[in-house]
Design an enzyme around this catalytic site. Structure first.
Site, mmCIF file in Angstrom:
data_model
loop_
_atom_site.group_PDB
_atom_site.id
_atom_site.type_symbol
_atom_site.label_atom_id
_atom_site.label_comp_id
_atom_site.label_asym_id
_atom_site.label_seq_id
_atom_site.Cartn_x
_atom_site.Cartn_y
_atom_site.Cartn_z
ATOM 1 N N GLY A 100 -46.349 -9.342 117.294
ATOM 2 C CA GLY A 100 -47.360 -8.296 116.697
ATOM 3 C C GLY A 100 -47.849 -8.457 116.377
ATOM 4 N N CYS A 122 -47.507 -7.683 103.600
ATOM 5 C CA CYS A 122 -46.936 -9.199 102.780
ATOM 6 C C CYS A 122 -47.173 -9.010 101.526
ATOM 7 C CB CYS A 122 -49.136 -10.075 103.570
ATOM 8 S SG CYS A 122 -48.302 -10.575 105.522
ATOM 9 N N ARG A 137 -48.549 0.317 106.778
ATOM 10 C CA ARG A 137 -47.690 -0.334 105.942
ATOM 11 C C ARG A 137 -48.326 -1.059 104.081
ATOM 12 N NH1 ARG A 137 -45.625 -4.847 109.916
ATOM 13 N NH2 ARG A 137 -47.920 -5.881 110.146
#
Ligand code: NAD
Ligand code: UDX
Length: 468
Positions: free
Chosen positions: A11, A279, A349
């Site tokens: 990834g 994150c 994301r």
């Protein structure tokens, strides 16, 4: 000496990290494996514009190492079997159901990796946690590996393991530079020889003073702490941006003068639409879960506030937009500039664009999306899970030309700080938007006067000069 590496997970971390190791350690053979064959195929694509990750500088490096000492493959077990060192770089999102849902990390991919390593590894293998993990995960990995250890060196089944924590601090958009010139490399562990072997690998390109060693739990906790501190700075400056807007102060002036205090520092003080990315939120939630698990409720409550301010910043920006557009955005055309969570990445994301777009779509506005690196398919895939599909398909469209997309638009919202949005010709835009026209600059990247002089209204995050 580490001669053969296997990296599990191709990834945003596994791919770039292994490319940089391959570049700096030409004698080391690296296999990057993934359970997703499409991702491996994309990493092997001859057309380098189709790589699964966009990062400045990545194409130049991959050309030098791919199929020389770096290989992307779905041959997971063989790659594990042949490796002296295995990096676990799989995803660790927040659990969506069951115990700890909404806060604890979902370790199913880490556990699956550990079980596969336990099964297929041979000889002595160093297993390195590269993924960000809750404190004491190394214990789980060790316990799984220990079930298959066999110490008799003469035996063909001989296998032993040592587990290290080596968290990754790269930021997307600057990943290659961060990996080539890291601020520090952290290695946590209790096996002196294995720590030294991993250290020797990094010494090929990182100065010794920058490689620091600690115990396993300090290493795991440092990663969560670093991300929590960075996110905390953003929530801090965003909270002050709201005060600026109502008092007439300017967030850029406040941030500059505050950051010049060498104890505070100037970095990470850009107000914006809230932090995104895979994150920050996840790692703070993890810290909150850990705090509550150990009965440290006040600590958990403290960190929770960082996320609350982040969510609030997005909501308040959406409310400002609706209010400025006379409280009614139904059927109004709004151009969304930027869908990635920051510039120079194709990653969406937790992007602030997602929540703000969904709120606008729920009020029946017509959104046109523009992003230099995020494809319409990616945007559709993200939004379709959140919005009723009928409403969704009729009210969204895409454009790769900012000017034609501005035609008859009531508002333009800048949500990602892409370079090209800093150079928009507002004169050209002014002639084609519907009046009264609005620009909402959530990143503070636009020259306010160049917009106002073209008779376009502007709202800018933290800009109190625009108060009236
Ligand atoms: P990602 O989702 O981009 O990649 C993870 C990959 O692992 C996926 O391609 C998935 O198919 C693969 N995978 C999952 N289980 C597997 C298995 N059992 N065997 C083989 N492959 C498997 O995630 P990412 O952004 O690269 O993050 C990976 C880890 O690194 C996370 O723990 C994250 O918190 C951490 N991290 C991410 C960043 C970042 O900027 N993205 C930075 C530092 C640390
Ligand atoms: C972060 C950490 O920086 C990195 O060390 C860690 O390894 C992974 O998580 P990343 O999420 O890729 O990296 O990007 P980062 O640059 O930290 O930005 C995160 C979010 O904060 C983005 O949405 C960005 O736009 C926002 N941000 C950042 C601000 O709003 N203001 C700032 O001043 C800095």
């Amino acid at each position: 000496m580490i001669r053969k590496i296997c990296c599990i997970g191709a990834g945003y971390v596994g791919g770039p990290t292994m490319i940089v190791i391959a570049e700096n350690c030409p004698d080391v053979i690296i296999n990057v494996v993934d359970t997703n064959p499409e991702k491996i195929e994309a990493w092997n694509n001859k057309d380098l514009s189709k790589l699964p990750v966009f990062e400045p500088g990545l194409v130049k490096l991959i050309k030098r190492v791919r199929n020389k000492n770096l290989f992307f493959t779905t041959e997971i077990d063989t790659s594990i079997k042949n490796a002296d060192a295995i990096f676990i770089s799989v995803n660790t999102p927040i659990k969506s159901s069951g115990v700890g849902a909404g806060q604890a990390s979902d370790l199913k991919w880490v556990e699956a990796s550990a079980r596969r390593i336990a099964e297929s590894a041979t000889g002595h293998t160093i297993v390195i946690e590269k993924s960000t993990l809750p404190v004491r995960t190394a214990k789980v990995i060790k316990e799984i590996l220990e079930t298959k250890q066999s110490f008799e060196k003469s035996d063909s089944k001989f296998k032993t393991f040592s587990v290290l924590s080596n968290p990754e601090f790269l930021a997307e958009g600057t990943a290659i530079n961060n990996l080539q010139k890291p601020d520090r490399v952290l290695i946590g562990g209790d096996n002196f020889d294995s720590i030294n072997e991993l250290k020797s690998l990094y010494l090929n390109w990182v100065e010794e003073e920058k490689i620091i060693c600690s115990n396993l739990w300090s290493s795991e906790l440092t990663k969560l702490t670093a991300n929590a501190f960075l996110a905390q700075r953003i929530s801090s400056i965003n909270s002050i941006s709201a005060i600026c807007e109502v008092t007439g102060a300017d967030i850029k002036e406040v941030a500059k003068a505050t950051g010049l205090d060498s104890r505070i520092g100037e970095k990470f003080l850009n107000a914006g639409p809230g932090f995104g990315g895979s994150c920050f939120k996840k790692d703070i939630l993890n810290l909150i879960y850990l705090s509550n698990y150990f009965n440290l409720k006040e600590v958990g409550d403290y960190w929770e506030q960082i996320i609350k301010i982040n969510d609030w910043q997005k909501k308040r920006i959406y409310e400002v937009i609706v209010e400025k557009l006379f409280g009614n955005i139904a059927d109004k055309k709004i151009l969304i500039l930027g869908f990635s969570f920051k510039a120079n990445t194709n990653d969406t994301r937790e992007s602030p664009s997602i929540g703000i777009s969904i709120d606008l779509l729920k009020e029946n506005s017509k959104l046109v999306f523009h992003d230099p690196k995020v494809s319409p398919t990616q945007i559709i895939n993200v939004l379709k899970n959140e919005i009723d599909s009928n409403q969704f398909s009729k009210n969204i469209s895409f454009s790769d030309d900012i000017y034609s997309a501005s035609h008859d638009a009531d508002a333009i919202i800048i949500l990602t700080e892409w370079e090209e949005y800093k150079m928009i010709d507002w004169k050209k835009i002014s002639n084609i938007m519907r009046k009264p026209s609005w620009v909402f600059d959530t990143r503070g990247i636009v020259n306010v006067e160049s917009v106002r002089s073209e008779k376009i209204n502007i709202w800018q995050v933290g800009n109190g000069f625009l108060r009236n």
